[in-house]
Enzyme design. Structure first.
Site, PDB file in Angstrom:
ATOM      1  N   CYS A  28       0.815  -1.227   0.000  1.00  0.00           N
ATOM      2  CA  CYS A  28       0.000   0.000   0.000  1.00  0.00           C
ATOM      3  C   CYS A  28       0.843   1.270   0.000  1.00  0.00           C
ATOM      4  O   CYS A  28       0.358   2.337  -0.357  1.00  0.00           O
ATOM      5  CB  CYS A  28      -0.962  -0.010   1.186  1.00  0.00           C
ATOM      6  N   HIS A  56      -3.104   7.305   2.719  1.00  0.00           N
ATOM      7  CA  HIS A  56      -3.550   6.024   2.161  1.00  0.00           C
ATOM      8  C   HIS A  56      -4.969   5.755   2.661  1.00  0.00           C
ATOM      9  O   HIS A  56      -5.256   5.900   3.849  1.00  0.00           O
ATOM     10  CB  HIS A  56      -2.587   4.930   2.604  1.00  0.00           C
ATOM     11  N   ASN A  80     -10.281   0.471  -0.168  1.00  0.00           N
ATOM     12  CA  ASN A  80      -8.825   0.590  -0.123  1.00  0.00           C
ATOM     13  C   ASN A  80      -8.280   0.031  -1.432  1.00  0.00           C
ATOM     14  O   ASN A  80      -8.358  -1.171  -1.674  1.00  0.00           O
ATOM     15  CB  ASN A  80      -8.309  -0.205   1.089  1.00  0.00           C
TER      16      ASN A  80
HETATM   17  C1  LIG Z   1     -10.057  -4.911   9.867  1.00  0.00           C
HETATM   18  C2  LIG Z   1     -10.665  -4.059  10.977  1.00  0.00           C
HETATM   19  C3  LIG Z   1     -11.665  -3.089  10.375  1.00  0.00           C
HETATM   20  C4  LIG Z   1     -11.369  -4.981  11.926  1.00  0.00           C
HETATM   21  O1  LIG Z   1     -11.890  -4.211  13.011  1.00  0.00           O
HETATM   22  P1  LIG Z   1     -11.704  -4.758  14.508  1.00  0.00           P
HETATM   23  O2  LIG Z   1     -12.365  -3.823  15.412  1.00  0.00           O
HETATM   24  O3  LIG Z   1     -10.236  -4.980  14.711  1.00  0.00           O
HETATM   25  O4  LIG Z   1     -12.527  -6.074  14.454  1.00  0.00           O
HETATM   26  P2  LIG Z   1     -12.061  -7.543  14.855  1.00  0.00           P
HETATM   27  O5  LIG Z   1     -11.086  -8.082  13.843  1.00  0.00           O
HETATM   28  O6  LIG Z   1     -11.651  -7.545  16.293  1.00  0.00           O
HETATM   29  O7  LIG Z   1     -13.403  -8.306  14.680  1.00  0.00           O
HETATM   30  C5  LIG Z   1     -14.530  -8.003  15.484  1.00  0.00           C
HETATM   31  C6  LIG Z   1     -15.623  -8.949  15.094  1.00  0.00           C
HETATM   32  O8  LIG Z   1     -16.114  -8.601  13.795  1.00  0.00           O
HETATM   33  C7  LIG Z   1     -16.121  -9.755  12.979  1.00  0.00           C
HETATM   34  N1  LIG Z   1     -15.925  -9.370  11.584  1.00  0.00           N
HETATM   35  C8  LIG Z   1     -14.773  -9.293  10.884  1.00  0.00           C
HETATM   36  N2  LIG Z   1     -15.017  -8.900   9.634  1.00  0.00           N
HETATM   37  C9  LIG Z   1     -16.365  -8.717   9.554  1.00  0.00           C
HETATM   38  C10 LIG Z   1     -17.228  -8.299   8.536  1.00  0.00           C
HETATM   39  N3  LIG Z   1     -16.762  -8.001   7.294  1.00  0.00           N
HETATM   40  N4  LIG Z   1     -18.519  -8.202   8.800  1.00  0.00           N
HETATM   41  C11 LIG Z   1     -19.025  -8.483  10.013  1.00  0.00           C
HETATM   42  N5  LIG Z   1     -18.255  -8.888  11.035  1.00  0.00           N
HETATM   43  C12 LIG Z   1     -16.935  -8.994  10.797  1.00  0.00           C
HETATM   44  C13 LIG Z   1     -14.999 -10.596  13.501  1.00  0.00           C
HETATM   45  O9  LIG Z   1     -15.162 -11.958  13.113  1.00  0.00           O
HETATM   46  C14 LIG Z   1     -15.156 -10.394  14.995  1.00  0.00           C
HETATM   47  O10 LIG Z   1     -16.206 -11.231  15.445  1.00  0.00           O
HETATM   48  P3  LIG Z   1     -16.073 -11.974  16.858  1.00  0.00           P
HETATM   49  O11 LIG Z   1     -15.961 -10.874  17.884  1.00  0.00           O
HETATM   50  O12 LIG Z   1     -17.347 -12.725  16.927  1.00  0.00           O
HETATM   51  O13 LIG Z   1     -14.847 -12.820  16.748  1.00  0.00           O
HETATM   52  C15 LIG Z   1      -9.573  -3.261  11.753  1.00  0.00           C
HETATM   53  O14 LIG Z   1      -8.788  -4.149  12.508  1.00  0.00           O
HETATM   54  C16 LIG Z   1      -8.689  -2.503  10.836  1.00  0.00           C
HETATM   55  O15 LIG Z   1      -9.099  -1.531  10.234  1.00  0.00           O
HETATM   56  N6  LIG Z   1      -7.430  -2.911  10.728  1.00  0.00           N
HETATM   57  C17 LIG Z   1      -6.542  -2.307   9.749  1.00  0.00           C
HETATM   58  C18 LIG Z   1      -6.784  -2.960   8.429  1.00  0.00           C
HETATM   59  C19 LIG Z   1      -6.226  -2.190   7.303  1.00  0.00           C
HETATM   60  O16 LIG Z   1      -6.349  -0.996   7.245  1.00  0.00           O
HETATM   61  N7  LIG Z   1      -5.611  -2.908   6.367  1.00  0.00           N
HETATM   62  C20 LIG Z   1      -5.052  -2.348   5.205  1.00  0.00           C
HETATM   63  C21 LIG Z   1      -3.732  -1.820   5.561  1.00  0.00           C
HETATM   64  S1  LIG Z   1      -2.949  -1.195   4.162  1.00  0.00           S
END
Ligand SMILES: CC(C)(COP(=O)(O)OP(=O)(O)OC[C@H]1O[C@@H](n2cnc3c(N)ncnc32)[C@H](O)[C@@H]1OP(=O)(O)O)[C@@H](O)C(=O)NCCC(=O)NCCS
Length: 326
Positions: A113, A253, A283
């Protein structure tokens, strides 16, 4: 060194739009979850048969025309991508052929990215030295093909698109003032495609179905990104002798609205000092910064003389920023 700046920009996203509701028909997710957790509402998906090079070519054509140049004027193409047409040869070479740029060097950069901010820095160094007057710096991605469409934790987060800039010598006082780049390879598995390289070829004894797709430890990326984004902004400003008060607009980004808000808060800047379009495109990985920069210019938020800071972070782990006077 000579001043080097952006003299033309282009962007292209494929026409097919996919909404959060569309994803909810495919995996166990909802518009509410995706909107709250990321700010994304829609993203573009390339049709079958369309390649990363095709998106790049569309963005490049617009950038070349915007610069008032012809394809034959381009001396080098640097393409940032982590979703190349093929593992080998370079997608930049395919773009060169499709554009009809002869007498032109072409190579890919993979800093995921953060690829385009790396490519802009590399390109600016070529333009500053003899031999390469006009360099195309492109970010192009088709993440919809490398994602696991059964994995709700990653598949909803990305979109396809391309952005390009032509960089050339410009009058002193404007242009790319400097860049700040950093990597932490100890985090290389935080974002990765585990199979398909030489470590785990497909097929091989170690290959398990699913390893050919994009994997991400979302929480680890979050922890990294909310620090990396403001660090990169401060790093480049420090390097070029400017302060946060000098900045007209930050182009981050487009990973997640919550990451951008946390980063802007860390910097002590209001959200009005940044630009986001992730609600429209998701993204787009290495393409997100040039697409956002082009849109910010088109919307008149910045123009000639504006100081902008691009900042990107992602797989590698790699992160960085450019300070540019338009
Ligand atoms: C990915 C992201 C949005 C997830 O948010 P989070 O608050 O960390 O959420 P978690 O991974 O802890 O998941 C919380 C719950 O949502 C669920 N979940 C994950 N994806 C889901 C989706 N698309 N829809 C619904 N629920 C979802 C998980 O399974 C989890 O369920 P559980 O509590 O029953 O296990 C966040 O971690 C993030 O933005 N990370 C950075 C990712 C990024 O920017 N990547 C690109 C970098 S270049």
């Amino acid at each position: 060194m000579a001043s080097v700046g952006i003299v033309g920009m282009g962007s292209y996203v494929p026409p097919h739009e996919m909404t959060n509701e569309d994803w909810a028909d495919i995996v166990d997710t909802s518009d509410e979850w995706i909107t709250t957790k990321t700010g994304m509402k829609k993203r573009r998906i390339a049709d079958p048969g369309v390649s990363t090079s095709d998106l790049a070519v569309e963005a490049c054509k617009i950038a070349i025309e915007d610069a008032g140049l012809e394809a034959s004027d381009i001396d080098m193409i640097i393409l940032a991508t982590s979703s190349p047409d093929v593992p080998l040869s370079s997608t930049a070479g395919i773009v060169q052929d499709k554009l009809g740029c002869t007498d032109c060097a072409a190579f890919d950069i993979n800093a995921v990215c953060a690829g385009w901010v790396h490519a802009l820095d590399v390109g600016s160094r070529y333009v500053a030295t003899p031999g390469y007057d006009n360099v195309l710096v492109v970010g192009s991605e088709i993440y919809s093909r490398i994602l696991n469409w059964d994995d709700r934790t990653t598949c909803v987060l990305f979109g396809d698109g391309a952005g390009a800039a032509v960089i050339s010598k410009v009058e002193s006082g404007r242009g790319i003032l400097g860049s700040w780049l950093l990597s932490d390879g100890s985090g290389s598995s935080v974002i990765e495609i585990p199979a398909g390289g030489v470590r785990t070829p497909i097929p091989s004894e170690g290959f398990v179905e699913g390893m050919q797709y994009f994997h991400m430890d979302g929480r680890a990326v979050w922890d990294f990104a909310i620090e990396a984004f403001p660090q990169a902004v401060r790093g480049v400003l420090d390097r070029v002798g400017k302060s946060l008060d000098d900045v007209d607009l930050i182009i981050p980004h487009q990973a997640n609205i919550n990451i951008i808000e946390a980063g802007m808060k860390n910097l002590g800047l209001p959200m009005s000092k940044t630009f986001t379009n992730l609600h429209k495109y998701g993204n787009t990985a290495g393409a997100s910064v040039p697409i956002a920069l082009k849109e910010a210019v088109d919307e008149g938020l910045v123009g000639p003389g504006s100081l902008i800071v691009t900042a990107a972070f992602g797989g590698g782990l790699a992160w960085g920023a450019n300070a540019i006077v338009l």
